[in-house]
Design a protein around this motif. Structure first.
Motif, short mmCIF file in Angstrom:
data_model
loop_
_atom_site.label_atom_id
_atom_site.label_comp_id
_atom_site.label_asym_id
_atom_site.label_seq_id
_atom_site.Cartn_x
_atom_site.Cartn_y
_atom_site.Cartn_z
N ARG A 88 -11.51 9.63 4.12
CA ARG A 88 -10.89 8.52 4.81
C ARG A 88 -11.35 8.60 6.27
NH1 ARG A 88 -5.74 6.07 2.54
NH2 ARG A 88 -5.58 7.08 0.50
N LYS A 119 -1.03 11.47 -3.85
CA LYS A 119 -2.12 11.85 -2.95
C LYS A 119 -1.62 12.84 -1.91
CE LYS A 119 -3.68 7.17 -3.33
NZ LYS A 119 -4.57 6.11 -2.89
N GLN A 168 -18.04 8.20 -6.69
CA GLN A 168 -17.08 7.16 -7.04
C GLN A 168 -17.68 6.07 -7.91
OE1 GLN A 168 -16.81 9.10 -4.39
NE2 GLN A 168 -14.73 9.76 -4.86
N ALA A 199 -9.92 11.51 -4.96
CA ALA A 199 -11.19 12.00 -5.52
C ALA A 199 -10.99 12.83 -6.78
CB ALA A 199 -11.94 12.79 -4.47
N THR A 257 -5.11 -0.78 -3.18
CA THR A 257 -4.10 -1.82 -3.33
C THR A 257 -4.69 -3.16 -2.88
OG1 THR A 257 -2.50 -0.14 -2.75
CG2 THR A 257 -1.72 -2.41 -2.79
N ASP A 280 -12.24 3.81 4.41
CA ASP A 280 -12.93 4.95 3.82
C ASP A 280 -14.32 5.10 4.44
OD1 ASP A 280 -10.87 5.63 2.08
OD2 ASP A 280 -11.57 4.25 0.53
N GLY A 333 -7.67 6.82 -7.43
CA GLY A 333 -6.55 6.92 -6.49
C GLY A 333 -6.81 7.98 -5.45
N THR A 363 0.86 -1.19 0.00
CA THR A 363 0.00 0.00 0.00
C THR A 363 0.89 1.23 0.00
OG1 THR A 363 -0.08 0.09 2.41
CG2 THR A 363 -1.79 -1.20 1.33
N SER A 364 0.31 2.38 -0.35
CA SER A 364 1.17 3.55 -0.56
C SER A 364 1.67 4.16 0.73
CB SER A 364 0.50 4.59 -1.45
OG SER A 364 -0.89 4.48 -1.50
N GLY A 365 1.21 3.67 1.85
CA GLY A 365 1.79 4.12 3.12
C GLY A 365 1.37 5.52 3.52
N THR A 366 0.20 5.95 3.07
CA THR A 366 -0.25 7.29 3.47
C THR A 366 -0.71 7.27 4.92
OG1 THR A 366 -2.44 6.78 2.63
CG2 THR A 366 -0.99 8.02 1.19
N THR A 367 -0.99 6.10 5.45
CA THR A 367 -1.56 6.03 6.79
C THR A 367 -0.73 5.18 7.75
OG1 THR A 367 -2.91 4.17 6.05
CG2 THR A 367 -3.93 6.32 5.96
N HIS A 390 1.91 0.94 -9.05
CA HIS A 390 0.74 1.36 -8.29
C HIS A 390 -0.42 0.40 -8.61
CE1 HIS A 390 -2.29 4.77 -7.16
NE2 HIS A 390 -2.20 3.85 -6.24
N GLN A 448 -14.68 8.35 -13.13
CA GLN A 448 -14.02 8.12 -11.86
C GLN A 448 -14.02 6.65 -11.47
OE1 GLN A 448 -13.57 10.10 -7.50
NE2 GLN A 448 -15.35 10.66 -8.68
N GLY A 449 -12.88 6.19 -10.98
CA GLY A 449 -12.80 4.85 -10.43
C GLY A 449 -12.33 4.93 -8.99
N1 LIG Z 1 -11.85 7.79 -6.65
C1 LIG Z 1 -11.44 7.94 -5.40
N2 LIG Z 1 -11.97 8.91 -4.62
C2 LIG Z 1 -11.57 9.10 -3.36
N3 LIG Z 1 -10.61 8.38 -2.76
C3 LIG Z 1 -10.03 7.40 -3.48
C4 LIG Z 1 -10.41 7.13 -4.81
N4 LIG Z 1 -9.68 6.10 -5.25
C5 LIG Z 1 -8.87 5.73 -4.24
N5 LIG Z 1 -9.07 6.51 -3.17
C6 LIG Z 1 -8.38 6.46 -1.87
O1 LIG Z 1 -7.19 5.71 -2.02
C7 LIG Z 1 -7.19 4.61 -1.11
C8 LIG Z 1 -6.46 3.43 -1.68
O2 LIG Z 1 -5.15 3.84 -2.05
P1 LIG Z 1 -3.90 2.89 -2.02
O3 LIG Z 1 -4.28 1.49 -1.87
O4 LIG Z 1 -3.08 3.27 -3.20
O5 LIG Z 1 -3.03 3.27 -0.76
P2 LIG Z 1 -3.33 4.23 0.43
O6 LIG Z 1 -4.60 3.82 1.09
O7 LIG Z 1 -3.23 5.60 -0.11
O8 LIG Z 1 -2.10 3.88 1.36
P3 LIG Z 1 -2.07 3.17 2.81
O9 LIG Z 1 -3.17 2.17 2.84
O10 LIG Z 1 -0.73 2.58 2.92
O11 LIG Z 1 -2.31 4.32 3.73
C9 LIG Z 1 -8.65 4.34 -0.84
O12 LIG Z 1 -8.84 3.69 0.39
C10 LIG Z 1 -9.24 5.75 -0.87
O13 LIG Z 1 -9.07 6.39 0.36
#
Ligand SMILES: Nc1ncnc2c1ncn2[C@@H]1O[C@H](COP(=O)(O)OP(=O)(O)OP(=O)(O)O)[C@@H](O)[C@H]1O
Ligand SMILES: Nc1ncnc2c1ncn2[C@@H]1O[C@H](COP(=O)(O)OP(=O)(O)OP(=O)(O)O)[C@@H](O)[C@H]1O
Ligand SMILES: [Mg+2]
Ligand SMILES: [Mg+2]
Lengths: 540, 540
Positions: free
Chosen positions: A430, A521, A357, A304, A327, A415, A302, A184-188, A230, A322-323
């Motif tokens: 989130r 992001k 979405q 909004a 991960t 989410d 990825g 996962t992208s490690g945002t959290t 990604h 929009q999708g």
């Molecule tokens: N179209 C979208 N609109 C809003 N948020 C989105 C959308 N697509 C993806 N996301 C956000 O991105 C998240 C998924 O991203 P990804 O799996 O790349 O890693 P991450 O959640 O950013 O990183 P980590 O889980 O390590 O914190 C979703 O849970 C959501 O919060």
């Protein structure tokens, strides 16, 4: 009683085989890391994938071995996708933007046996090498004789595969065999590893290829701007081969001018990427009075998709779809394919739907629950924690003992969302970013979308800041477009006019640059640190 | 190493769930057996399917039980498809045109526990009842109080489901569980049973929904003229729900005028059926100066699509797409979707491709082999026995001990074919019908196609007749269009002009009616009997 049909496993090799049989002459075009363009056919790719599989086997790589890949979207990485999966090994794609510490962490955690890297990332690979015990081979994805000088033993990709046999007798095995891996992208927090199986990727590939999913059509030319590190470039390297679409690989050229050139020259009709990339491209096209050539669709996910982006592209006749995914979901969860007759509606009506979405794709189940885990109605009103299940959704993170699911088998996405009666899902936040004001939840996405509608605003992030009476109230942080100025009060009024009273922001602050994470992001964790000593004017 | 994704089974219930969630308002329209039209939404269907599932459970029907269905394409049969599969039972569709003896045979062989029939087939069901030990319940698919008087204990479908709960908690089970059953049409011997699993039908449904398979698009209105007792109406009852397409059910009205009315009134864009039906419809439209409304595509399969039919529909702007498949293949093997830019070509060029059966869909593997089982080249020249494998292809016939496969795991289709270098497959004959002349194989399909190009010819069948020198030589049997006359010699010349010398027919004979089998295919076995005392003039 069981049916009496053949037990043929679903393998990625079947997609390759199908592409070679039915679309041998279709083209793959790559902007090379070493400069210039590379073009070849599916048939050529098939031969090189076989050669690579022989080379990998000769290196001692086989069933279950993880192989790290740090690279741009190129034909060589595509070859790795299929060759590794084909021999039962695991293609572990690494996001170089994670920074050396995180990249090193995921490679050690995965236990990669070999690493393939692009010239751009030679210093990164070389720097990490001393810390990576498991890695036995380094390969630079470059022509023979052009290996970047680094203090590790390495070889060139082209030399590695040269002269190998151009056919490979692909083995058959359990469809649940692992084939790819992405953290996962490690945002959290620390990135966590997701281990995909042939079955999960094949199924998500077929389903994403449906006319009411991605909605690609015969003759579409596909440009995955979303990186192959990604979530497998959202599956496009598989979907394009399944549907026999021309595939255009942007290599390292992700800036506006490079992408624009590629779209026009290669007659791209369908492109996919995160909002920040589309923003950069739009600015380039607007600033230089260009157009988008034959581009019909951009699939954006990825984070909004904003109203401002939809309107910006609409002026050029490009449709934003929009999708939403993760991960942990391979990544496909929802795609907001327009209902019939949608483009007969005025833009004012359309954006209302497009910023959502979208409905879940087949075989993905969604529900929203409250804090206690009680299921909430899909009535477009109730807001809750979004949970999912389905054949391409994670069960257990790599290296974890316990599964990642609720007791009744659902995966909590982290989410927060609303689900409308027509099945359309809308992320409001989130869970970690939700602004909790007087017992109500305020959507930071709504605020950010409102801010992005302002002509001077480039990036926006809403943060919940402490408030003595309401617990939290929203602060809007913005980054201005280059050369633009803005009156804070005016921006605040502009934004609040678009929002329900409860969501009205209490203050606006400008920063030079809103920090973006490894997948483009907004990094709210970093931003929160920046504002840790800040107090809302309303809280004083 | 296995991937770590969820083990969610692929069940037909998932398709229903998806349809109810994402396309609840979409319509299903039926021409009723009892007269008049019936219209409702997917949401309504969902409720009645739940009611039916409760009724079935109350009748003691559950996992693994076979339930016979003798009916036209209607919303009620659709409900049976989903309710039976949903509770883990098996929907055994019976072709009433097989005649009482064969129908009774397959019902006894399947061990059906209940039988659902349309009013049309009340006499058939009643006649068979005394011989069917396993059947515990008879249900006529009709409104309450309208049961046809027959000497068996029976009840009406509407009374059966009335008042039951409109929700059902669908169980989850192994995706390999049997859900449907269909016997082959028996053109070459006794019908044999094929037992489909949820997995096999779900996979064939998703793959047939791809843009390069059936090629249905958003907004398409789908008319399965192909009966639901003929390999699940080629999967359309599943595909339509998966894609959220309006579904139009022709009920008992399969004649030209009824079909035409339905196509125009319901704005059908995509229809599917066997060539004989399309022939009847074309004759009706031509004879009455009508048009085809919004019809864009007709998917034609089950037997060879003729040049004459392609040209006939082309005049009206309707595109004929050929599909090839078998009961043993669920049925999807190939679909001849037009390559990009195809309709810019002149018709002369197009027919050459359209009369071929097309490229294999993803996950279906095809090969041709000679008598000894040696693989032949896919070079467009070599002709051999067509063998297939894949996840929706039969392993073992119902009730057989041994599987139906070659030692190396392929299913021999009984068809003879050529495979072109671009993957396009072309059936030249059934192995049993191939005309063997001096060591060479002559394609009866080629001869029949040539004959159908003659304006006076309605049906054509080529038979290999004994010849002292060449072993066999072709006899062409034709049925003339109503009110038409033809000079045998002229027809023979007309046909032979279009054929390579070796295929030139030695004689032409006219019959009043070429016998058709239960699925609208020429019954060559019967025709051969008719001509058993005939001697070719060239053999005298
Ligand atoms: N179209 C979208 N609109 C809003 N948020 C989105 C959308 N697509 C993806 N996301 C956000 O991105 C998240 C998924 O991203 P990804 O799996 O790349 O890693 P991450 O959640 O950013 O990183 P980590 O889980 O390590 O914190 C979703 O849970 C959501 O919060
Ligand atoms: N497009 C097509 N062109 C030519 N032949 C076709 C086509 N589609 C189907 N067929 C023929 O139909 C056969 C499959 O038909 P089906 O499964 O309905 O029963 P059948 O083979 O006619 O009956 P049985 O196996 O009992 O003799 C194929 O093997 C092939 O011979
Ligand atoms: Mg996450
Ligand atoms: Mg057959």
């Amino acid at each position: 009683m069981l049916g009496q049909m053949q037990q043929a496993p679903l393998l990625l090799t079947d997609i390759l085989r199908h592409a070679l049989r039915n679309s041998a002459d279709q083209e793959i075009v790559t902007r090379l890391v070493e400069g210039g363009m590379h073009r070849y056919t599916f048939a050529d790719a098939g031969k090189r994938i076989a050669q690579l599989a022989h080379a990998l086997t000769d290196m001692g790589i086989g069933m279950g071995d993880r192989v790290g890949v740090i690279g741009w979207n190129t034909h060589r990485q595509l070859e790795l996708y299929y060759a590794l999966a084909g021999i039962g090994a695991v293609c572990h794609t690494i996001n170089p933007r994670l920074g050396p510490e995180n990249a090193g962490y995921v490679m050690a955690h995965a236990g990669d046996k070999a690493v393939f890297y692009d010239a751009t990332f030679a210093p990164l690979a070389a720097g990490l090498a001393p810390h990576l015990k498991s890695v036995e081979h380094y390969v630079e994805m470059c022509p023979e004789g052009q290996v970047t000088e680094v203090p590790i033993e390495t070889q060139s990709y082209e030399a590695l595969i040269a002269g190998k046999a151009e056919e490979y007798d692909w083995p058959t095995f359990d469809e649940n065999t692992a084939c790819a891996m992405c953290y996962t992208s490690g945002t959290t927090g620390k990135p966590k590893g997701v281990l995909y199986s042939h079955r999960s990727l094949v199924l998500q590939c077929i389903v994403s290829a449906l006319p009411n999913s991605l909605g690609c059509e015969q003759g579409d030319v596909c440009l995955p701007v979303v990186p192959m590190f990604h979530v497998n470039a959202w599956g496009v390297p598989y979907t394009a081969l399944l549907l026999g679409m021309k595939l255009v690989m942007p290599g390292p050229g992700l800036d506006g001018p490079s992408l624009h050139e590629l779209i026009v020259k290669e007659e791209v009709t369908y492109a996919l990427g995160v909002p920040t990339v589309w923003q950069g491209l739009l600015a380039h096209v607007e600033g230089n009075n260009l157009d988008f050539g034959k581009l019909k669709y951009s699939l954006i996910g990825g984070s909004a998709l904003s109203e401002q982006l939809i309107r910006g592209y609409d002026k050029y006749g490009v449709k934003c779809r929009q999708g939403w995914g993760m991960t942990e979901m391979s990544p496909l969860g929802t795609i907001n394919v327009e209902p019939e007759g949608f483009y007969d509606l005025p833009i004012e009506e359309r954006v209302k739907r497009q910023i959502k979405q979208g409905p879940a794709v087949p075989f993905v189940d969604m529900r929203i629950v409250d804090k206690e885990g009680t299921k909430l109605a899909h009535d477009g009103e109730a807001e809750g924690h979004l949970q999912v299940r389905g054949p391409w959704i994670i069960d257990t993170y790599y290296g974890f003992e316990e599964n990642a699911l609720t007791k009744d088998g659902w995966f909590d996405t982290g989410d927060v969302a609303v689900i409308h009666p027509d099945g359309v899902m809308q992320i409001t936040d989130r869970a970690k970013d939700v602004i909790k004001s007087g017992g109500e939840w305020i959507s930071s996405i709504d605020i950010e979308n409102a801010a992005l509608n302002h002509p001077a605003v480039m990036q926006a992030a809403a943060l919940g800041m402490h408030h003595p009476k309401w617990d939290e109230r929203p602060l809007l942080v913005i980054q201005l477009k280059p050369g633009q100025e803005a009156d804070f009060k005016e921006v605040q009024e502009f934004v609040n006019k678009q929002l329900p009273k409860i969501s009205a922001v209490d203050d606006v602050q400008v920063v030079d640059e809103i920090p973006l994470g490894a997948t483009g992001k907004v990094l709210k964790t970093k931003l929160r640190e920046h504002f840790k000593d800040y107090t809302l004017p309303t809280a004083a």
